[in-house]
Design a protein around this motif. Structure first.
Motif, PDB file in Angstrom:
ATOM      1  N   SER A   1       0.809  -1.206   0.000  1.00  0.00           N
ATOM      2  CA  SER A   1       0.000   0.000   0.000  1.00  0.00           C
ATOM      3  C   SER A   1       0.842   1.256   0.000  1.00  0.00           C
ATOM      4  O   SER A   1       0.374   2.324  -0.387  1.00  0.00           O
ATOM      5  N   LEU A   2       2.105   1.131   0.387  1.00  0.00           N
ATOM      6  CA  LEU A   2       2.943   2.316   0.417  1.00  0.00           C
ATOM      7  C   LEU A   2       3.149   2.877  -0.976  1.00  0.00           C
ATOM      8  O   LEU A   2       2.931   4.064  -1.235  1.00  0.00           O
ATOM      9  N   TYR A   3       3.550   2.031  -1.888  1.00  0.00           N
ATOM     10  CA  TYR A   3       3.909   2.531  -3.218  1.00  0.00           C
ATOM     11  C   TYR A   3       2.722   3.049  -4.006  1.00  0.00           C
ATOM     12  O   TYR A   3       2.805   4.108  -4.636  1.00  0.00           O
ATOM     13  N   PRO A   4       1.598   2.320  -3.982  1.00  0.00           N
ATOM     14  CA  PRO A   4       0.433   2.933  -4.628  1.00  0.00           C
ATOM     15  C   PRO A   4       0.093   4.297  -4.052  1.00  0.00           C
ATOM     16  O   PRO A   4      -0.247   5.222  -4.790  1.00  0.00           O
ATOM     17  N   ALA A   5       0.222   4.416  -2.703  1.00  0.00           N
ATOM     18  CA  ALA A   5      -0.085   5.699  -2.094  1.00  0.00           C
ATOM     19  C   ALA A   5       0.884   6.770  -2.571  1.00  0.00           C
ATOM     20  O   ALA A   5       0.476   7.898  -2.898  1.00  0.00           O
ATOM     21  N   LEU A   6       2.160   6.412  -2.641  1.00  0.00           N
ATOM     22  CA  LEU A   6       3.156   7.372  -3.119  1.00  0.00           C
ATOM     23  C   LEU A   6       2.830   7.813  -4.547  1.00  0.00           C
ATOM     24  O   LEU A   6       2.929   8.993  -4.888  1.00  0.00           O
ATOM     25  N   GLN A   7       2.408   6.836  -5.379  1.00  0.00           N
ATOM     26  CA  GLN A   7       2.066   7.204  -6.762  1.00  0.00           C
ATOM     27  C   GLN A   7       0.894   8.153  -6.786  1.00  0.00           C
ATOM     28  O   GLN A   7       0.848   9.108  -7.556  1.00  0.00           O
ATOM     29  N   ARG A   8      -0.073   7.866  -5.938  1.00  0.00           N
ATOM     30  CA  ARG A   8      -1.240   8.747  -5.887  1.00  0.00           C
ATOM     31  C   ARG A   8      -0.814  10.167  -5.534  1.00  0.00           C
ATOM     32  O   ARG A   8      -1.254  11.147  -6.127  1.00  0.00           O
ATOM     33  N   LEU A   9       0.080  10.252  -4.533  1.00  0.00           N
ATOM     34  CA  LEU A   9       0.549  11.584  -4.146  1.00  0.00           C
ATOM     35  C   LEU A   9       1.294  12.263  -5.284  1.00  0.00           C
ATOM     36  O   LEU A   9       1.170  13.467  -5.493  1.00  0.00           O
ATOM     37  N   LEU A  10       2.049  11.445  -6.034  1.00  0.00           N
ATOM     38  CA  LEU A  10       2.782  12.006  -7.176  1.00  0.00           C
ATOM     39  C   LEU A  10       1.835  12.541  -8.234  1.00  0.00           C
ATOM     40  O   LEU A  10       1.998  13.635  -8.762  1.00  0.00           O
ATOM     41  N   VAL A  11       0.813  11.722  -8.553  1.00  0.00           N
ATOM     42  CA  VAL A  11      -0.146  12.133  -9.591  1.00  0.00           C
ATOM     43  C   VAL A  11      -0.807  13.439  -9.212  1.00  0.00           C
ATOM     44  O   VAL A  11      -1.000  14.335 -10.032  1.00  0.00           O
ATOM     45  N   ASN A  12      -1.134  13.564  -7.919  1.00  0.00           N
ATOM     46  CA  ASN A  12      -1.825  14.777  -7.509  1.00  0.00           C
ATOM     47  C   ASN A  12      -0.875  15.950  -7.301  1.00  0.00           C
ATOM     48  O   ASN A  12      -1.316  17.047  -7.003  1.00  0.00           O
ATOM     49  N   GLY A  13       0.406  15.685  -7.442  1.00  0.00           N
ATOM     50  CA  GLY A  13       1.349  16.793  -7.353  1.00  0.00           C
ATOM     51  C   GLY A  13       1.657  17.212  -5.948  1.00  0.00           C
ATOM     52  O   GLY A  13       2.172  18.305  -5.725  1.00  0.00           O
ATOM     53  N   TRP A  14       1.376  16.349  -4.941  1.00  0.00           N
ATOM     54  CA  TRP A  14       1.656  16.739  -3.557  1.00  0.00           C
ATOM     55  C   TRP A  14       3.070  16.383  -3.147  1.00  0.00           C
ATOM     56  O   TRP A  14       3.591  16.946  -2.188  1.00  0.00           O
ATOM     57  N   VAL A  15       3.651  15.425  -3.847  1.00  0.00           N
ATOM     58  CA  VAL A  15       5.075  15.173  -3.635  1.00  0.00           C
ATOM     59  C   VAL A  15       5.760  15.163  -4.987  1.00  0.00           C
ATOM     60  O   VAL A  15       5.125  15.033  -6.019  1.00  0.00           O
ATOM     61  N   ALA A  16       7.090  15.334  -4.941  1.00  0.00           N
ATOM     62  CA  ALA A  16       7.883  15.231  -6.168  1.00  0.00           C
ATOM     63  C   ALA A  16       8.986  14.224  -5.909  1.00  0.00           C
ATOM     64  O   ALA A  16       9.399  14.021  -4.765  1.00  0.00           O
ATOM     65  N   ALA A  17       9.431  13.559  -6.973  1.00  0.00           N
ATOM     66  CA  ALA A  17      10.417  12.498  -6.774  1.00  0.00           C
ATOM     67  C   ALA A  17      11.668  12.754  -7.578  1.00  0.00           C
ATOM     68  O   ALA A  17      11.608  13.262  -8.692  1.00  0.00           O
ATOM     69  N   GLU A  18      12.809  12.343  -6.990  1.00  0.00           N
ATOM     70  CA  GLU A  18      14.084  12.464  -7.697  1.00  0.00           C
ATOM     71  C   GLU A  18      14.941  11.275  -7.353  1.00  0.00           C
ATOM     72  O   GLU A  18      14.827  10.720  -6.267  1.00  0.00           O
TER      73      GLU A  18
ATOM     74  N   ARG B   1      -6.861  19.991 -11.972  1.00  0.00           N
ATOM     75  CA  ARG B   1      -7.196  18.844 -12.815  1.00  0.00           C
ATOM     76  C   ARG B   1      -6.299  18.801 -14.032  1.00  0.00           C
ATOM     77  O   ARG B   1      -5.861  17.750 -14.472  1.00  0.00           O
ATOM     78  N   LEU B   2      -6.062  19.976 -14.577  1.00  0.00           N
ATOM     79  CA  LEU B   2      -5.262  20.052 -15.787  1.00  0.00           C
ATOM     80  C   LEU B   2      -3.866  19.552 -15.552  1.00  0.00           C
ATOM     81  O   LEU B   2      -3.304  18.825 -16.360  1.00  0.00           O
ATOM     82  N   LEU B   3      -3.321  19.951 -14.410  1.00  0.00           N
ATOM     83  CA  LEU B   3      -1.968  19.502 -14.101  1.00  0.00           C
ATOM     84  C   LEU B   3      -1.928  17.989 -13.983  1.00  0.00           C
ATOM     85  O   LEU B   3      -0.995  17.328 -14.421  1.00  0.00           O
ATOM     86  N   ARG B   4      -2.983  17.462 -13.392  1.00  0.00           N
ATOM     87  CA  ARG B   4      -3.057  16.006 -13.253  1.00  0.00           C
ATOM     88  C   ARG B   4      -3.016  15.338 -14.609  1.00  0.00           C
ATOM     89  O   ARG B   4      -2.295  14.380 -14.846  1.00  0.00           O
ATOM     90  N   VAL B   5      -3.833  15.880 -15.498  1.00  0.00           N
ATOM     91  CA  VAL B   5      -3.888  15.290 -16.833  1.00  0.00           C
ATOM     92  C   VAL B   5      -2.543  15.431 -17.529  1.00  0.00           C
ATOM     93  O   VAL B   5      -2.057  14.515 -18.189  1.00  0.00           O
TER      94      VAL B   5
END
Lengths: 112, 889
Positions: free
Chosen positions: A51-68, B2-6
């Motif tokens: 569940s950790l990694y899916p959660a991290l991906q979700r956070l990434l998609v929403n732009g709440w975290v960034a990865a390097e 939303r746009l950023l997400r897309v």
């Protein structure tokens, strides 16, 4: 020992918040985040990798975290996550909601 | 947000592989770290690793879950489904080919017929707001008006934003070479502006061009003509062409899809009405008060309701009629407004019924095709049992399986659709060719268009879903455990029943179509066998209009004499004649006759038609004279009037006596002596009785009250050899007689007679083809099912044979299954045929719709074909070797 994973999430939706809070202290890789949560909670909360990694991906998609990509303590390549400004804002929002909910539950339990 | 997400998701799509690799590496790192920790805690390296992996849980699931947030999951799945479906189809090429072909036939036939129906019945004219257009007519038809009437209607109505007039004509046009006959029309100045059609090059005809008679020799050409004759050269504008020998200048080209206002008759050259004297010389149609030559179309003013327009039109028309002669008032009190959005309806009237029937037929064929494919897919689904159970056991969702099967079906259907479009294109050309035989210049822009394409796609997808659902549902109802355990998975009883039902329907539909085909073919044969009163072989018909080159009256007669002697001198000619009307070519002139001394009788009102003929008419046409003598060259304009009557007329007006030598009074009380009685001949159609005819010598035509009778004459040349072989020498002879006189029409009598049977021929050919197709599909379906049943029951058959059953009885057992289906289908199909018989009664000839012979033949055909289809599987069943069957699992 409560295991936080997809199937039996004790308090749904809090995983995101926990991860964000952990990352507020500074950038960390996935394993580090899991370890930290486990430590700080006194081994009560054990975040499963499933569940950790899916959660991290979700956070990434929403732009709440960034990865390097970076180098870990033992000189291996690892991916480091860090909190973004938007993530910080989101953390505040979720923390507030959580506090309200917990307060309400506590009041109900205390009343009996 | 939303746009950023897309945007982020799109980035993922672009770098998918990197993402996967990165995630993999990350997880491995995590795993190692966890293992390291365990190592510290005192476990051995292998144990530590093992513990870490166990803790990690379902790594694959985690990876998939991660990916899910990034991808558009449904897109991924669709792609997967498609790739899998393609692979499966390629793995079974035979199956795929059969299915795609079957579907292509069904879908292609439907598309072809729809394109045709669209072009003939449904499509609106390619003009602005066709729904506002109306065609004016009176006397219950789209009859022509005179110039005077047109101008008055145009100027005095209150409800139309415009009324335009046009007249189709064929002129001799010399563009880049010798004069050829082109489809043309004369139009009023407001024609193009009222229709809302603009030129793609140059300009169209305007009111200015149509003001003074003969003043503006301008012409507008069609896109097709511009392509053919000028190679789309922009310098064509301003070029001079000769129409009927007179110079006209090209001022514009109309758009590609504009063909005029009559579907099926594509106009190439358009000139203003006022140029009529130049283009139709020798006629006074433009100025003569009584000459009805114009067709009118009008555009309703926006906001005016139709009944209001009708009322206003009636009032205006009554006013106009009040100033006209008595004859007009009798003919057309009622003026009609007919919807004109689809143009004039000559073509529609002729083909409307057959086309509607055709739609029904091809829909049924498509249904059979679908049923067949469904059966095939069901059989294959049964064979893929194992694959499904394994997938289900591995954790695939049922819905996912269903979706994947549907994708396969739709893919098959789309492939069939693509093949069907190619087939449809070919079929359309064949259909138009069949419909055009004998009919002059049938031009249909029946190419695949957007609507037809959209229709095909819709039909394909619907078909895919239709035949895909059954197998998909079957796959879902699966009991995984028992299926995995059973050695030979048993087919559920429900499936067989459904398959049987479909097969019965297939057989029933084939039966219906075969009966229909039989009826139409026999109708055609009956019509061919009708005695038209002529011998139609070896006769060439040539139509000449001297008026077109300016010859009138006596001059025209001189032309005819000239041509008569020239034609008689051609090689291979048996006899030559000429006439105003030809058998099965229609009738132009009729007027009542009276017999002096005979009281009027009931039945006198039936029209009597006049035909002006030359010498040897009856001999050339092959119509025997029952009494008296033929016309000779002595029956010319100076001799006293003679006439020949036919049997029907003689029977009615001179019952029981020989009319030869008697006198009759023609229209304007001219009297003529009857010199012969001819056998009845059919002039308008093979159905129906022969009209009552009075034949007059053509040289006596000018003193008849038939105005314009010398306008056109048909020469008939009976040849020893093939009549069509004389085409070029005939044209030569005509050119030698008069240089600027084009040959108006050239065809054989055979072709002319055939042309009246276009409808019947189309129906006979097409219903036979589709009936045969349906039968083939049903046979294939039957064969497939029986073969499958035999394969399934191999063990059972083996047991029976081992126990001593006679191979013949085993074959009979298999065969018996098919019999039930066939007879049920036969019964159902026959009932359906009887029930729908009423619909097609008007199309038949010489037989009832419930004709027993046809039904019997259809039944025999069906039984024969199904026996043949069942033969192979039955034989295989009889040949089953029990040793092999019992051992083989």
């Amino acid at each position: 020992m409560g295991r936080i994973d997809r199937k039996t999430e004790l308090v749904p939706g809090t995983l995101d918040m926990l991860i964000l809070k952990t990352l507020a202290r500074g950038p960390m890789h996935g394993y580090g985040v899991a370890q930290r949560i486990q430590q700080v909670s006194g081994d009560v909360l054990d975040v499963g990798e499933g569940s950790l990694y899916p959660a991290l991906q979700r956070l990434l998609v929403n732009g709440w975290v960034a990865a390097e990509w970076g180098v870990s303590e033992n000189n291996r390549r690892a991916r480091y996550y860090r909190l973004t400004a938007a993530g910080r804002k989101q953390l505040a929002v979720e923390a507030e909601i959580f506090a309200r909910v917990i307060g309400a539950i506590t009041r109900v339990m205390q009343e009996a | 947000m939303r746009l950023l997400r897309v945007w982020r998701k799109l980035q993922f799509l672009a770098r998918r592989r990197e993402f996967d690799a990165a995630l993999e590496e990350e997880m491995r790192f995590h795993l190692d770290m966890a293992a390291g920790k365990d190592l510290v805690a005192g476990l051995s390296p292998e144990e530590a690793r093992y513990a870490a992996q166990r803790r990690f849980g379902n790594a694959t699931l985690a990876r998939e879950a991660s990916r899910e947030f990034w991808g558009w999951a449904w897109l991924d799945r669709l792609g997967q489904d498609l790739r899998y479906a393609l692979r499966t189809l390629r793995a079974n090429p035979g199956f795929t080919t059969v299915v795609v072909l079957t579907l292509a036939l069904g879908i292609g036939a439907n598309t072809a017929v729809f394109t045709l129906v669209d072009a003939v019945l449904l499509k609106s004219l390619p003009v602005k707001n066709p729904e506002e257009l109306y065609v004016l007519g009176y006397d219950f038809g789209q009859r022509p008006f005179s110039t005077y009437q047109y101008q008055n209607l145009r100027d005095r109505n209150a409800v139309f934003s415009g009324v335009c007039a046009f007249r189709p004509w064929r002129f001799g046009v010399a563009a880049n070479g010798p004069a050829e006959l082109a489809m043309g029309q004369l139009v009023s100045g407001n024609y193009f502006s009222m229709l809302g059609v603009n030129a793609v090059l140059g300009r169209t005809i305007t009111n200015e061009d149509d003001r003074v008679p003969g003043a503006n020799p301008v012409a507008v050409i069609s896109y097709g003509y511009w392509e053919r004759k000028f190679g789309r050269d922009p310098a064509a504008i301003g070029r001079s062409i000769k129409i009927q020998g007179r110079p006209f200048s090209i001022i514009g080209v109309t758009p590609r899809d504009f063909f005029g206002t009559e579907p099926g008759r594509a106009v190439d050259v358009t000139v203003p009405l006022m140029m009529m004297p130049a283009v139709m010389p020798g006629t006074l149609l433009l100025t003569e008060r009584g000459a009805a030559w114009l067709r009118l179309m009008a555009r309703l003013k926006p906001g005016v309701p139709e009944p209001h327009a009708r009322a206003n039109l009636q009032v205006v028309w009554a006013q106009i009629l009040a100033t006209e002669e008595q004859g007009w008032r009798e003919r057309g009190q009622r003026i009609d407004l007919m919807p004109g959005g689809k143009g004039l309806d000559q073509l529609r009237r002729q083909f409307s019924r057959p086309l509607q029937l055709l739609i029904g037929i091809v829909s049924l064929v498509l249904l059979i095709a679908c049923a067949n494919v469904a059966g095939l897919l069901l059989a294959r689904a049964a064979a893929r049992n194992h694959e499904f159970t394994v997938r289900l056991a591995l954790g695939a969702g049922r819905l996912r399986l269903l979706r994947q099967l549907l994708t396969e079906s739709i893919l098959l259907a789309l492939l069939g659709g693509v093949a069907g479009v190619a087939l449809a294109w070919w079929m359309d050309r064949v259909l138009v060719a069949i419909m055009s035989r004998g009919a002059p210049q049938l031009t249909l822009n029946a190419g695949p268009d957007m609507r037809a394409l959209a229709f095909t796609v819709a039909v394909s997808i619907a078909t895919g879903v239709l035949f895909g659902i059954a197998p998909a549902f079957r796959a879902m109802k699966f009991d995984v455990n028992s299926a995995l355990k059973a050695a030979q998975p048993a087919l559920a009883a429900g499936g067989t029943r459904f398959g049987s039902l479909m097969l019965v329907c297939q057989v029933a539909i084939s039966c219906l179509l075969i009966i229909g085909a039989g009826l139409f073919v026999r109708t055609l044969r009956n019509l061919h066998a009708v005695d038209a009163g002529i011998r139609k072989d070896h006769v060439l018909l040539v139509s000449i209009r001297p008026g077109v080159a300016g010859y009138q009256g006596a001059g025209a007669l001189a032309i005819y004499r000239n041509l008569y002697s020239r034609f008689s001198g051609l090689p291979g000619v048996q006899s030559v004649t000429l006439s105003m009307d030809t058998p099965l070519g229609g009738l132009s002139y009729g007027t009542g006759i009276t017999v002096p001394g005979r009281a009027p009788q009931p039945g006198d009102h039936v029209s009597v038609y006049h035909n002006f003929v030359g010498p040897r008419f009856f001999e050339t046409m092959g119509t025997p004279l029952l009494a008296g003598r033929d016309f000779s060259s002595r029956d010319d304009e100076n001799a006293h009037r003679t006439a020949i009557v036919n049997e029907s007329l003689a029977r009615h007006y001179f019952p029981g006596v020989n009319p030869v030598g008697r006198r009759i009074l023609l229209g304007n009380n001219d009297d003529a002596e009857i010199v012969a009685v001819a056998k009845d001949t059919k002039y308008e159609s093979l159905r129906g009785p022969a009209p009552r005819m009075v034949y007059r010598p053509y040289l006596q035509v000018n003193d008849a009250s038939a105005s314009g009778a010398s306008e056109e004459m048909w020469f008939a040349i009976r040849t020893f050899g093939s009549p069509a072989g004389l085409n070029s020498v005939v044209r030569e002879a005509v050119r030698a007689a008069a240089n600027d006189l084009p040959v108006y029409s050239l065809l054989t009598l055979d072709e002319q007679v055939d042309a009246t049977l276009v409808q019947e021929r189309v129906l006979a050919i097409l219903s036979s083809c589709f009936g045969a197709l349906a039968l083939l599909l049903a046979a294939v379906g039957l064969y497939g099912r029986l073969a499958f049943a035999v394969a399934r029951r191999t063990r059972e058959i083996g047991v029976r044979v081992a126990l001593g059953a006679d191979p013949l009885s085993v074959a009979w057992m298999v065969f018996r299954e098919s019999l039930a289906v066939v007879f049920a289908g036969l019964a159902l199909g026959t009932c359906a045929a009887l029930a729908t018989a009423r619909l097609i009664v008007s199309l038949l000839f010489g037989m009832r719709a419930a004709d027993p012979l046809t039904y019997l033949i259809a039944a025999i055909t069906l039984v024969a074909v199904s026996t043949f289809a069942a033969y192979l599987p039955a034989r295989r069943a009889a040949r089953v070797d029990p040793m092999v069957a019992l051992r083989y699992e």
